[in-house]
Design an enzyme around this catalytic site. Sequence first.
Site, PDB file in Angstrom:
ATOM      1  N   SER A 192       0.911  -1.037   0.109  1.00  0.00           N
ATOM      2  CA  SER A 192      -0.108   0.115   0.072  1.00  0.00           C
ATOM      3  C   SER A 192       0.826   1.167   0.005  1.00  0.00           C
ATOM      4  O   SER A 192       2.097   1.282   0.549  1.00  0.00           O
ATOM      5  CB  SER A 192      -0.749   0.015   1.157  1.00  0.00           C
ATOM      6  OG  SER A 192      -1.484   1.123   1.515  1.00  0.00           O
ATOM      7  N   TYR A 197      -1.918  -0.478  10.407  1.00  0.00           N
ATOM      8  CA  TYR A 197      -1.950  -1.105   9.078  1.00  0.00           C
ATOM      9  C   TYR A 197      -0.357  -0.537   8.326  1.00  0.00           C
ATOM     10  O   TYR A 197       0.130  -1.034   7.476  1.00  0.00           O
ATOM     11  CB  TYR A 197      -3.056  -0.623   8.309  1.00  0.00           C
ATOM     12  CG  TYR A 197      -3.297  -0.851   6.767  1.00  0.00           C
ATOM     13  CD1 TYR A 197      -3.727  -1.917   6.574  1.00  0.00           C
ATOM     14  CD2 TYR A 197      -2.865   0.242   5.990  1.00  0.00           C
ATOM     15  CE1 TYR A 197      -3.999  -2.199   5.198  1.00  0.00           C
ATOM     16  CE2 TYR A 197      -3.184  -0.103   4.418  1.00  0.00           C
ATOM     17  CZ  TYR A 197      -3.648  -1.218   4.254  1.00  0.00           C
ATOM     18  OH  TYR A 197      -3.976  -1.573   2.736  1.00  0.00           O
TER      19      TYR A 197
END
Length: 228
Positions: free
Chosen positions: A119, A134
């Site tokens: 990501s 995350y």
Amino acid sequence: ARFARVLHAAGATVVVTARRLDRLEALSADLPGSLAVQCDVAQASDREKLIAEVLAKLGRIDILVNNAGITHKIAIESETLDMFEETMEVNTTAIWHLCKLAGENMVANRSGVIVNVASILGMIAGTPIKQANYAASKGAVIALSREIAVQWARKGVRVNSLCPGWFPSEMTVAMDDEASMNFLKQNSPIPRMGELQELDGALLLLASDACSFMTGQQIVVDGGWTAR
């Protein structure tokens, strides 16, 4: 599901795996010749059974796409150790383990490709959308992919990371509101969320011989978010 459909359309014999068997079987029914294997990637025993079953039924693994992921959107002062460890187990440890298990077969065959979905939040901060768990997990995926890539570069196995920006998914469903859309429009050079098909080209590049001289790299598809 999108990645499985894209690779199937390109001629791959696809194995789809997830926790929810009903969804898996429905997806597999749409992909002739595919195999559905139920697996909770948070469980080491499930990961081992997955790779063992694929090898038993297909004999080899040529492409591995690691795309499972979870997050807890919460400020770090309220984040718990359990939240952090859960995210790391699914987003990072499972990827390490599946790379190792599938990679053993690839190294033996001196051929294979691994695409780890990371990501842009492994590269930049996400605040005001707060999710330290995350960000840590995806930053680790990028570093892990780079290290494995160099270890296996002379063994015929390539490893790269795909780093999406903001795309529709189960994790971003809460952003389907006017305030979130305005946030994206104001901060992204291409002023919108990505569309699922806009990851197809990057996936096919990384999974194919089109990038046969590329390993240990990150492909960023983010509408210019990280270029600011």
